[in-house]
Motif scaffolding. Structure first.
Motif, short mmCIF file in Angstrom:
data_model
loop_
_atom_site.label_atom_id
_atom_site.label_comp_id
_atom_site.label_asym_id
_atom_site.label_seq_id
_atom_site.Cartn_x
_atom_site.Cartn_y
_atom_site.Cartn_z
N LEU A 460 68.78 -13.89 43.84
CA LEU A 460 68.03 -13.51 42.65
C LEU A 460 68.95 -13.25 41.47
N ARG A 461 68.33 -13.28 40.32
CA ARG A 461 68.99 -12.89 39.08
C ARG A 461 68.66 -11.42 38.81
N VAL A 462 69.67 -10.59 38.73
CA VAL A 462 69.48 -9.16 38.58
C VAL A 462 68.85 -8.86 37.22
N ARG A 463 67.90 -7.93 37.20
CA ARG A 463 67.23 -7.58 35.95
C ARG A 463 68.20 -6.94 34.97
N SER A 464 67.91 -7.07 33.70
CA SER A 464 68.79 -6.59 32.65
C SER A 464 68.52 -5.14 32.31
N PHE A 465 69.52 -4.50 31.71
CA PHE A 465 69.32 -3.17 31.14
C PHE A 465 68.66 -3.36 29.78
N ASP A 466 67.35 -3.23 29.74
CA ASP A 466 66.62 -3.41 28.50
C ASP A 466 65.49 -2.38 28.41
N ALA A 467 64.69 -2.51 27.37
CA ALA A 467 63.62 -1.54 27.15
C ALA A 467 62.63 -1.51 28.30
N ASP A 468 62.32 -2.66 28.88
CA ASP A 468 61.39 -2.71 30.00
C ASP A 468 61.96 -1.98 31.22
N PHE A 469 63.27 -2.15 31.45
CA PHE A 469 63.90 -1.48 32.59
C PHE A 469 63.87 0.03 32.39
N TYR A 470 64.23 0.49 31.21
CA TYR A 470 64.23 1.93 30.95
C TYR A 470 62.82 2.51 31.05
N LYS A 471 61.85 1.75 30.58
CA LYS A 471 60.46 2.22 30.66
C LYS A 471 60.02 2.35 32.11
#
Length: 506
Positions: A460-471
Protein backbone atom coordinates in the motif's frame (compact mmCIF):
# COMPACT_ATOMS: atom_id res chain seq x y z
CA UNK A 1 -0.95 -12.29 -5.10
CA UNK A 2 0.79 -13.80 -8.09
CA UNK A 3 3.61 -13.66 -10.62
CA UNK A 4 3.57 -13.12 -14.38
CA UNK A 5 5.71 -14.24 -17.31
CA UNK A 6 5.53 -13.99 -21.08
CA UNK A 7 5.15 -17.21 -23.11
CA UNK A 8 4.76 -18.27 -26.74
CA UNK A 9 3.22 -21.17 -28.61
CA UNK A 10 6.18 -21.19 -31.03
CA UNK A 11 9.74 -21.02 -29.62
CA UNK A 12 10.93 -19.58 -32.92
CA UNK A 13 9.25 -16.28 -32.06
CA UNK A 14 11.65 -15.84 -29.18
CA UNK A 15 14.73 -16.91 -31.14
CA UNK A 16 13.93 -14.80 -34.20
CA UNK A 17 11.66 -11.92 -33.11
CA UNK A 18 9.55 -10.35 -35.88
CA UNK A 19 9.61 -6.69 -36.80
CA UNK A 20 8.11 -5.00 -33.71
CA UNK A 21 7.64 -1.74 -35.58
CA UNK A 22 4.67 -3.16 -37.48
CA UNK A 23 1.37 -2.76 -35.57
CA UNK A 24 -0.22 -5.47 -37.74
CA UNK A 25 2.43 -8.05 -36.84
CA UNK A 26 2.29 -7.14 -33.16
CA UNK A 27 -1.50 -7.43 -33.01
CA UNK A 28 -1.52 -10.69 -34.97
CA UNK A 29 1.05 -12.38 -32.76
CA UNK A 30 -0.55 -11.03 -29.58
CA UNK A 31 -3.79 -12.82 -30.41
CA UNK A 32 -2.36 -16.06 -31.72
CA UNK A 33 1.24 -16.85 -30.75
CA UNK A 34 2.26 -14.84 -27.67
CA UNK A 35 0.45 -14.70 -24.38
CA UNK A 36 1.01 -14.08 -20.66
CA UNK A 37 0.98 -16.68 -17.90
CA UNK A 38 0.00 -15.81 -14.35
CA UNK A 39 0.70 -17.94 -11.30
CA UNK A 40 -1.90 -17.00 -8.69
CA UNK A 41 -1.57 -17.63 -4.98
CA UNK A 42 -4.95 -17.77 -3.31
CA UNK A 43 -5.06 -15.70 -0.14
CA UNK A 44 -8.69 -15.50 1.03
CA UNK A 45 -12.11 -16.92 0.35
CA UNK A 46 -15.52 -15.77 1.51
CA UNK A 47 -17.59 -17.86 3.87
CA UNK A 48 -21.31 -18.31 3.37
CA UNK A 49 -21.77 -15.40 5.79
CA UNK A 50 -19.68 -13.17 3.52
CA UNK A 51 -16.66 -12.86 5.80
CA UNK A 52 -13.12 -13.52 4.54
CA UNK A 53 -11.02 -16.41 5.79
CA UNK A 54 -7.76 -18.07 4.60
CA UNK A 55 -8.30 -19.84 1.30
CA UNK A 56 -8.87 -23.59 1.60
CA UNK A 57 -9.58 -24.32 -2.05
CA UNK A 58 -9.39 -22.71 -5.49
CA UNK A 59 -12.16 -21.34 -7.72
CA UNK A 60 -13.91 -23.91 -9.90
CA UNK A 61 -13.59 -24.18 -13.69
CA UNK A 62 -14.80 -21.18 -15.72
CA UNK A 63 -14.84 -18.89 -12.66
CA UNK A 64 -14.68 -15.23 -13.61
CA UNK A 65 -12.02 -12.81 -12.36
CA UNK A 66 -12.74 -9.18 -11.53
CA UNK A 67 -10.66 -6.15 -10.56
CA UNK A 68 -11.12 -5.47 -6.85
CA UNK A 69 -13.39 -2.54 -6.14
CA UNK A 70 -14.01 -0.32 -3.15
CA UNK A 71 -16.50 -2.73 -1.58
CA UNK A 72 -14.08 -5.64 -1.96
CA UNK A 73 -11.41 -3.77 -0.02
CA UNK A 74 -13.92 -2.90 2.68
CA UNK A 75 -15.03 -6.53 2.93
CA UNK A 76 -11.47 -7.73 3.40
CA UNK A 77 -9.87 -4.96 5.46
CA UNK A 78 -12.90 -3.43 7.17
CA UNK A 79 -14.08 0.15 7.32
CA UNK A 80 -12.65 2.92 9.44
CA UNK A 81 -14.07 2.99 12.95
CA UNK A 82 -12.80 3.01 16.53
CA UNK A 83 -10.89 -0.23 16.08
CA UNK A 84 -9.96 -0.07 12.38
CA UNK A 85 -7.32 2.48 11.45
CA UNK A 86 -6.65 3.52 7.85
CA UNK A 87 -2.96 3.01 7.07
CA UNK A 88 -3.09 3.81 3.37
CA UNK A 89 -4.53 2.65 0.06
CA UNK A 90 -3.57 0.16 -2.68
CA UNK A 91 -0.63 1.61 -4.56
CA UNK A 92 -2.20 0.63 -7.87
CA UNK A 93 -4.84 3.32 -7.40
CA UNK A 94 -2.30 6.11 -7.09
CA UNK A 95 -2.20 8.89 -4.54
CA UNK A 96 -5.15 10.81 -5.97
CA UNK A 97 -7.58 7.91 -5.44
CA UNK A 98 -6.45 6.92 -1.95
CA UNK A 99 -9.84 7.63 -0.43
CA UNK A 100 -11.55 5.26 -2.86
CA UNK A 101 -10.26 2.10 -1.18
CA UNK A 102 -8.79 2.75 2.26
CA UNK A 103 -6.91 -0.18 3.79
CA UNK A 104 -7.33 -0.60 7.54
CA UNK A 105 -5.53 -2.57 10.21
CA UNK A 106 -7.37 -3.94 13.21
CA UNK A 107 -5.77 -2.15 16.18
CA UNK A 108 -7.18 -4.68 18.65
CA UNK A 109 -5.19 -7.41 16.92
CA UNK A 110 -2.25 -5.10 16.35
CA UNK A 111 -1.61 -4.65 20.08
CA UNK A 112 -2.22 -8.31 20.92
CA UNK A 113 1.30 -9.23 19.81
CA UNK A 114 4.61 -7.48 19.34
CA UNK A 115 4.98 -5.72 15.98
CA UNK A 116 7.78 -4.55 13.75
CA UNK A 117 8.40 -1.67 11.37
CA UNK A 118 11.33 -2.44 9.07
CA UNK A 119 13.05 -0.65 6.23
CA UNK A 120 16.37 0.76 5.17
CA UNK A 121 17.48 4.18 6.36
CA UNK A 122 15.43 7.01 4.86
CA UNK A 123 12.25 5.06 4.11
CA UNK A 124 10.17 6.89 6.74
CA UNK A 125 9.93 4.28 9.49
CA UNK A 126 9.58 6.84 12.29
CA UNK A 127 6.87 8.74 10.44
CA UNK A 128 4.97 5.51 9.85
CA UNK A 129 5.32 4.68 13.55
CA UNK A 130 3.91 8.12 14.38
CA UNK A 131 0.84 7.38 12.27
CA UNK A 132 0.25 4.02 13.95
CA UNK A 133 0.78 5.47 17.42
CA UNK A 134 -1.76 8.17 16.60
CA UNK A 135 -4.28 5.50 15.70
CA UNK A 136 -3.62 3.55 18.92
CA UNK A 137 -3.99 6.67 21.06
CA UNK A 138 -7.22 7.70 19.36
CA UNK A 139 -8.78 4.24 19.65
CA UNK A 140 -7.56 3.68 23.20
CA UNK A 141 -6.38 0.26 22.03
CA UNK A 142 -3.40 0.46 24.38
CA UNK A 143 -1.35 2.76 26.52
CA UNK A 144 2.00 3.56 24.93
CA UNK A 145 5.53 4.12 26.18
CA UNK A 146 7.79 5.55 23.49
CA UNK A 147 11.55 5.67 23.91
CA UNK A 148 12.17 8.66 21.65
CA UNK A 149 15.88 8.53 20.85
CA UNK A 150 15.89 11.30 18.23
CA UNK A 151 12.94 13.50 19.33
CA UNK A 152 10.74 12.16 16.52
CA UNK A 153 7.32 11.80 18.10
CA UNK A 154 6.35 14.54 20.54
CA UNK A 155 6.36 17.72 18.44
CA UNK A 156 6.13 18.65 14.77
CA UNK A 157 8.73 17.26 12.39
CA UNK A 158 9.69 18.55 8.97
CA UNK A 159 8.77 16.19 6.16
CA UNK A 160 11.12 15.16 3.39
CA UNK A 161 12.18 16.55 1.02
CA UNK A 162 13.24 19.25 3.44
CA UNK A 163 13.01 22.93 2.67
CA UNK A 164 9.43 22.86 1.35
CA UNK A 165 7.85 24.04 4.59
CA UNK A 166 5.81 20.87 5.16
CA UNK A 167 5.59 19.55 8.72
CA UNK A 168 3.93 16.60 10.44
CA UNK A 169 2.32 17.30 13.79
CA UNK A 170 3.63 15.46 16.82
CA UNK A 171 1.61 13.30 19.19
CA UNK A 172 1.67 15.95 21.91
CA UNK A 173 0.46 18.53 19.35
CA UNK A 174 -2.40 16.26 18.26
CA UNK A 175 -3.63 14.93 21.60
CA UNK A 176 -2.50 17.49 24.17
CA UNK A 177 -0.90 17.04 27.56
CA UNK A 178 -3.99 15.41 29.07
CA UNK A 179 -3.38 12.34 26.94
CA UNK A 180 0.35 12.49 26.18
CA UNK A 181 2.97 13.05 28.88
CA UNK A 182 6.55 14.07 28.11
CA UNK A 183 9.45 12.86 30.23
CA UNK A 184 13.06 13.71 29.57
CA UNK A 185 16.63 12.68 30.26
CA UNK A 186 17.87 16.17 29.30
CA UNK A 187 16.13 18.89 31.28
CA UNK A 188 17.84 21.73 29.42
CA UNK A 189 16.82 20.42 26.00
CA UNK A 190 13.20 19.86 27.11
CA UNK A 191 13.04 23.40 28.47
CA UNK A 192 13.85 24.70 24.99
CA UNK A 193 11.04 22.55 23.59
CA UNK A 194 8.45 23.86 26.03
CA UNK A 195 9.10 21.78 29.13
CA UNK A 196 8.36 18.25 30.28
CA UNK A 197 6.13 16.59 32.84
CA UNK A 198 9.01 14.85 34.56
CA UNK A 199 12.76 14.35 34.62
CA UNK A 200 14.25 10.88 34.81
CA UNK A 201 17.38 10.37 36.89
CA UNK A 202 19.24 7.09 37.36
CA UNK A 203 21.35 6.28 40.41
CA UNK A 204 24.55 4.31 40.08
CA UNK A 205 23.31 2.12 42.92
CA UNK A 206 20.32 1.07 40.82
CA UNK A 207 22.46 -0.25 37.95
CA UNK A 208 22.83 -3.99 38.48
CA UNK A 209 25.26 -6.49 37.05
CA UNK A 210 22.41 -7.71 34.82
CA UNK A 211 22.17 -4.21 33.33
CA UNK A 212 25.89 -4.22 32.61
CA UNK A 213 25.60 -7.63 30.97
CA UNK A 214 22.80 -6.29 28.76
CA UNK A 215 25.17 -3.51 27.63
CA UNK A 216 27.96 -5.96 26.86
CA UNK A 217 28.10 -5.22 23.12
CA UNK A 218 28.31 -1.44 23.65
CA UNK A 219 30.84 -1.73 26.48
CA UNK A 220 32.85 -4.31 24.51
CA UNK A 221 32.44 -6.87 27.28
CA UNK A 222 31.59 -10.16 25.63
CA UNK A 223 30.09 -13.09 27.51
CA UNK A 224 32.83 -15.04 29.26
CA UNK A 225 35.39 -12.25 28.95
CA UNK A 226 37.75 -11.52 31.84
CA UNK A 227 36.25 -8.05 32.22
CA UNK A 228 32.71 -9.34 32.63
CA UNK A 229 33.87 -11.98 35.12
CA UNK A 230 35.60 -9.19 37.04
CA UNK A 231 32.37 -7.15 37.00
CA UNK A 232 30.40 -10.03 38.49
CA UNK A 233 33.03 -10.46 41.17
CA UNK A 234 32.92 -6.75 42.02
CA UNK A 235 29.14 -6.82 42.22
CA UNK A 236 29.26 -9.67 44.76
CA UNK A 237 32.14 -8.19 46.74
CA UNK A 238 31.13 -4.51 46.91
CA UNK A 239 27.33 -4.83 47.15
CA UNK A 240 24.65 -2.53 45.75
CA UNK A 241 27.01 0.48 45.44
CA UNK A 242 29.63 -1.53 43.56
CA UNK A 243 29.81 0.78 40.52
CA UNK A 244 30.03 3.97 42.56
CA UNK A 245 32.69 2.50 44.84
CA UNK A 246 34.72 1.11 41.97
CA UNK A 247 34.80 4.30 39.86
CA UNK A 248 35.88 6.32 42.93
CA UNK A 249 38.88 4.09 43.66
CA UNK A 250 42.31 5.65 43.28
CA UNK A 251 45.37 3.68 42.21
CA UNK A 252 46.21 2.59 45.76
CA UNK A 253 42.60 1.54 46.41
CA UNK A 254 42.59 -0.55 43.23
CA UNK A 255 45.78 -2.28 44.28
CA UNK A 256 44.30 -3.09 47.71
CA UNK A 257 41.10 -4.39 46.09
CA UNK A 258 43.05 -6.66 43.71
CA UNK A 259 45.15 -7.97 46.59
CA UNK A 260 42.07 -8.78 48.68
CA UNK A 261 40.06 -10.40 45.90
CA UNK A 262 42.79 -11.83 43.70
CA UNK A 263 41.33 -10.00 40.70
CA UNK A 264 43.56 -9.19 37.75
CA UNK A 265 44.62 -5.55 37.98
CA UNK A 266 44.42 -5.04 34.21
CA UNK A 267 40.84 -6.31 34.07
CA UNK A 268 39.82 -4.17 37.05
CA UNK A 269 41.33 -1.03 35.53
CA UNK A 270 39.66 -1.74 32.17
CA UNK A 271 36.32 -2.33 33.90
CA UNK A 272 36.70 0.92 35.83
CA UNK A 273 37.23 2.84 32.57
CA UNK A 274 34.09 1.30 31.05
CA UNK A 275 31.98 2.11 34.10
CA UNK A 276 33.27 5.68 34.18
CA UNK A 277 31.64 6.21 30.78
CA UNK A 278 28.27 5.44 32.37
CA UNK A 279 28.96 7.40 35.55
CA UNK A 280 29.78 10.54 33.56
CA UNK A 281 26.34 10.80 31.97
CA UNK A 282 24.56 13.86 33.42
CA UNK A 283 21.40 11.84 34.10
CA UNK A 284 23.32 9.24 36.13
CA UNK A 285 23.64 10.61 39.65
CA UNK A 286 24.14 9.71 43.27
CA UNK A 287 20.99 9.05 45.27
CA UNK A 288 20.97 12.40 47.08
CA UNK A 289 21.18 14.34 43.82
CA UNK A 290 18.00 12.95 42.22
CA UNK A 291 15.18 15.40 41.51
CA UNK A 292 12.00 15.37 39.45
CA UNK A 293 8.97 13.15 39.19
CA UNK A 294 11.08 10.22 38.03
CA UNK A 295 10.03 6.68 37.38
CA UNK A 296 7.17 6.57 39.88
CA UNK A 297 5.43 9.42 38.09
CA UNK A 298 6.01 7.84 34.71
CA UNK A 299 4.54 4.51 35.82
CA UNK A 300 1.59 6.27 37.48
CA UNK A 301 0.81 8.01 34.19
CA UNK A 302 0.96 4.74 32.25
CA UNK A 303 -1.31 2.98 34.74
CA UNK A 304 -3.79 5.84 34.50
CA UNK A 305 -3.93 5.53 30.72
CA UNK A 306 -1.75 8.50 29.85
CA UNK A 307 0.66 7.82 26.99
CA UNK A 308 4.30 8.62 27.72
CA UNK A 309 7.10 9.82 25.44
CA UNK A 310 10.58 9.68 26.96
CA UNK A 311 12.92 12.08 25.17
CA UNK A 312 16.68 11.70 25.38
CA UNK A 313 17.65 15.19 24.26
CA UNK A 314 21.39 15.33 23.57
CA UNK A 315 22.01 11.89 25.09
CA UNK A 316 21.60 10.02 21.82
CA UNK A 317 24.35 7.47 22.07
CA UNK A 318 23.29 3.85 21.75
CA UNK A 319 24.83 3.13 25.15
CA UNK A 320 22.71 5.77 26.91
CA UNK A 321 19.59 4.69 25.04
CA UNK A 322 20.05 1.02 25.87
CA UNK A 323 20.88 1.68 29.53
CA UNK A 324 17.79 3.79 30.18
CA UNK A 325 15.37 1.79 28.03
CA UNK A 326 16.38 -1.52 29.56
CA UNK A 327 16.32 -0.31 33.19
CA UNK A 328 12.97 1.45 32.93
CA UNK A 329 11.35 -1.37 30.98
CA UNK A 330 12.45 -3.92 33.58
CA UNK A 331 10.77 -1.87 36.30
CA UNK A 332 7.61 -1.30 34.25
CA UNK A 333 7.42 -4.95 33.23
CA UNK A 334 7.58 -5.98 36.89
CA UNK A 335 4.72 -3.57 37.65
CA UNK A 336 2.56 -5.07 34.88
CA UNK A 337 3.35 -8.63 35.94
CA UNK A 338 2.35 -7.81 39.51
CA UNK A 339 -0.78 -5.98 38.31
CA UNK A 340 -1.80 -8.95 36.12
CA UNK A 341 -1.28 -11.46 38.90
CA UNK A 342 -3.25 -9.40 41.41
CA UNK A 343 -6.09 -9.10 38.90
CA UNK A 344 -6.08 -12.87 38.35
CA UNK A 345 -6.37 -13.42 42.09
CA UNK A 346 -9.07 -10.78 42.63
CA UNK A 347 -10.94 -10.00 39.41
CA UNK A 348 -13.63 -8.00 41.16
CA UNK A 349 -11.37 -6.00 43.43
CA UNK A 350 -8.46 -5.25 41.08
CA UNK A 351 -8.94 -3.50 37.75
CA UNK A 352 -7.62 -5.36 34.71
CA UNK A 353 -4.28 -4.05 33.42
CA UNK A 354 -4.26 -1.82 30.39
CA UNK A 355 -2.50 -3.30 27.34
CA UNK A 356 0.90 -1.62 27.13
CA UNK A 357 2.90 -1.16 23.92
CA UNK A 358 6.55 -0.16 24.26
CA UNK A 359 8.14 1.44 21.19
CA UNK A 360 11.90 1.13 20.71
CA UNK A 361 14.26 2.08 17.90
CA UNK A 362 17.53 0.34 16.96
CA UNK A 363 15.74 -2.85 17.99
CA UNK A 364 18.50 -5.24 16.85
CA UNK A 365 20.67 -3.82 19.65
CA UNK A 366 18.12 -5.00 22.23
CA UNK A 367 16.99 -8.21 20.54
CA UNK A 368 20.17 -9.72 19.14
CA UNK A 369 20.99 -13.39 19.45
CA UNK A 370 23.22 -12.83 22.47
CA UNK A 371 21.16 -10.04 24.03
CA UNK A 372 20.30 -10.18 27.73
CA UNK A 373 17.78 -7.31 27.77
CA UNK A 374 14.22 -7.45 29.08
CA UNK A 375 12.87 -6.83 25.57
CA UNK A 376 13.63 -10.36 24.44
CA UNK A 377 11.57 -11.69 27.34
CA UNK A 378 8.66 -9.42 26.45
CA UNK A 379 8.75 -10.42 22.77
CA UNK A 380 8.69 -14.11 23.63
CA UNK A 381 5.85 -13.84 26.14
CA UNK A 382 3.28 -13.07 23.41
CA UNK A 383 1.27 -10.66 25.57
CA UNK A 384 1.16 -12.96 28.57
CA UNK A 385 1.12 -9.92 30.86
CA UNK A 386 -0.45 -7.49 28.34
CA UNK A 387 2.92 -5.95 27.46
CA UNK A 388 4.06 -5.96 23.81
CA UNK A 389 6.64 -4.19 21.69
CA UNK A 390 6.60 -2.07 18.57
CA UNK A 391 10.13 -2.35 17.24
CA UNK A 392 11.61 -0.06 14.60
CA UNK A 393 14.72 -1.26 12.81
CA UNK A 394 16.72 -1.14 9.60
CA UNK A 395 18.56 -4.41 10.30
CA UNK A 396 15.97 -7.14 11.02
CA UNK A 397 18.60 -9.79 10.29
CA UNK A 398 20.31 -8.75 13.54
CA UNK A 399 17.25 -9.75 15.58
CA UNK A 400 17.14 -13.20 17.12
CA UNK A 401 15.23 -15.70 14.95
CA UNK A 402 13.04 -16.79 17.86
CA UNK A 403 12.04 -13.18 18.51
CA UNK A 404 11.29 -12.54 14.82
CA UNK A 405 9.03 -15.59 14.77
CA UNK A 406 6.91 -13.96 17.51
CA UNK A 407 6.42 -10.66 15.65
CA UNK A 408 2.69 -10.52 14.97
CA UNK A 409 2.36 -7.77 12.36
CA UNK A 410 5.22 -6.68 10.11
CA UNK A 411 5.15 -3.38 8.26
CA UNK A 412 8.05 -3.41 5.83
CA UNK A 413 9.41 -0.65 3.63
CA UNK A 414 12.15 -1.13 1.04
CA UNK A 415 15.09 -3.34 2.09
CA UNK A 416 18.21 -4.09 0.07
CA UNK A 417 20.14 -6.67 2.03
CA UNK A 418 19.12 -10.27 1.28
CA UNK A 419 19.63 -11.29 4.91
CA UNK A 420 17.25 -8.56 6.09
CA UNK A 421 14.65 -9.59 3.51
CA UNK A 422 14.89 -13.24 4.56
CA UNK A 423 14.46 -12.23 8.22
CA UNK A 424 11.32 -10.20 7.53
CA UNK A 425 9.60 -13.12 5.79
CA UNK A 426 10.57 -15.71 8.39
CA UNK A 427 7.45 -17.69 9.29
CA UNK A 428 5.26 -15.94 6.70
CA UNK A 429 3.19 -18.24 4.51
CA UNK A 430 4.26 -17.86 0.88
CA UNK A 431 7.21 -15.69 1.89
CA UNK A 432 9.37 -16.80 -1.03
CA UNK A 433 6.79 -15.44 -3.48
CA UNK A 434 6.38 -12.18 -1.58
CA UNK A 435 10.09 -11.33 -1.63
CA UNK A 436 9.92 -10.36 -5.29
CA UNK A 437 7.03 -8.04 -4.52
CA UNK A 438 9.00 -6.30 -1.77
CA UNK A 439 11.70 -5.38 -4.28
CA UNK A 440 9.17 -3.34 -6.29
CA UNK A 441 8.41 -0.91 -3.45
CA UNK A 442 9.13 2.76 -3.91
CA UNK A 443 11.67 4.11 -1.43
CA UNK A 444 9.11 6.55 -0.01
CA UNK A 445 5.58 5.98 1.32
CA UNK A 446 5.16 2.41 0.06
CA UNK A 447 5.13 -0.53 2.46
CA UNK A 448 4.06 -4.14 2.66
CA UNK A 449 1.83 -5.04 5.61
CA UNK A 450 1.46 -8.66 6.66
CA UNK A 451 0.63 -10.65 9.74
CA UNK A 452 -1.83 -10.76 12.60
CA UNK A 453 -3.57 -7.38 12.18
CA UNK A 454 -4.52 -7.77 8.50
CA UNK A 455 -6.42 -10.63 6.81
CA UNK A 456 -3.87 -10.91 3.99
CA UNK A 457 -0.59 -9.42 2.84
CA UNK A 458 -0.99 -6.11 1.04
CA UNK A 459 1.26 -3.51 -0.59
CA UNK A 460 0.00 0.00 0.00
CA UNK A 461 0.78 3.66 -0.27
CA UNK A 462 0.92 5.14 3.22
CA UNK A 463 -1.55 7.95 3.87
CA UNK A 464 -0.19 11.49 4.07
CA UNK A 465 -0.01 13.86 7.00
CA UNK A 466 -2.78 16.19 5.87
CA UNK A 467 -5.97 17.81 7.08
CA UNK A 468 -7.99 14.63 6.54
CA UNK A 469 -5.51 12.60 8.60
CA UNK A 470 -5.54 15.08 11.46
CA UNK A 471 -9.32 15.23 11.38
CA UNK A 472 -9.52 11.44 11.64
CA UNK A 473 -7.49 11.56 14.85
CA UNK A 474 -9.74 14.05 16.59
CA UNK A 475 -11.07 12.44 19.74
CA UNK A 476 -14.22 13.38 21.58
CA UNK A 477 -13.07 11.60 24.72
CA UNK A 478 -12.65 13.74 27.81
CA UNK A 479 -9.95 13.37 30.39
CA UNK A 480 -10.77 10.52 32.73
CA UNK A 481 -10.59 11.08 36.50
CA UNK A 482 -7.59 8.77 36.75
CA UNK A 483 -5.69 10.73 34.11
CA UNK A 484 -6.59 14.05 35.71
CA UNK A 485 -5.49 12.74 39.11
CA UNK A 486 -2.20 11.54 37.62
CA UNK A 487 -1.53 14.94 36.06
CA UNK A 488 -2.22 16.65 39.35
CA UNK A 489 0.09 14.30 41.20
CA UNK A 490 2.87 14.99 38.72
CA UNK A 491 2.55 18.73 39.15
CA UNK A 492 2.90 18.34 42.90
CA UNK A 493 5.79 15.89 42.62
CA UNK A 494 7.68 18.08 40.18
CA UNK A 495 7.99 20.73 42.87
CA UNK A 496 9.59 18.34 45.34
CA UNK A 497 12.79 16.35 45.51
CA UNK A 498 12.51 12.59 45.25
CA UNK A 499 15.07 10.13 46.53
CA UNK A 500 16.33 7.36 44.28
CA UNK A 501 14.95 4.79 46.73
CA UNK A 502 11.53 6.25 45.92
CA UNK A 503 12.25 6.26 42.21
CA UNK A 504 13.73 2.81 41.78
CA UNK A 505 13.41 1.04 45.09
CA UNK A 506 10.95 -1.74 45.70
Amino acid sequence: MGSFRLATTDPAVGMDPPDSASPLIRDTLAHSTTYAECTVRMALELTQEGTPRPARTIPGPFSQAFTAGQQDYRTVFGTEDKHHFVVGSPRELGEGLASEAPICIDLRKFVERSNGIFGRTGTGKSMLARRLLGGMIKSNASVNLIFDMHSEYATEKELEPRGQGKYAKGLRDLFGKTQVALYTMDEEDSRKRGGADGVIRIALSDITIEDIEALGSELKMSEGSAMLITARQASRKLGRDWIERLVQMETADLEDYCTQTGANSGSVEALKRRLEIIAEYPFVVKSKEATGTGVKGLIADLKAGRHVILMFGQHRSTLAYMLVANMLTKRIHREWVDWSERHEQDRDGVEAPRPLVITIEEAHKFLGRDSATIFGTIAREMRKYLVTLMIIDQRPSGIDDEVMSQIGTRVTALLNDDKDIDAVFMGIRGGSQLKALLATLDSKQEVMVMGHAVPMEVVLRVRSFDADFYKSLQSTATTTPSVARSIGENIVKSEKKASLEDLFGE
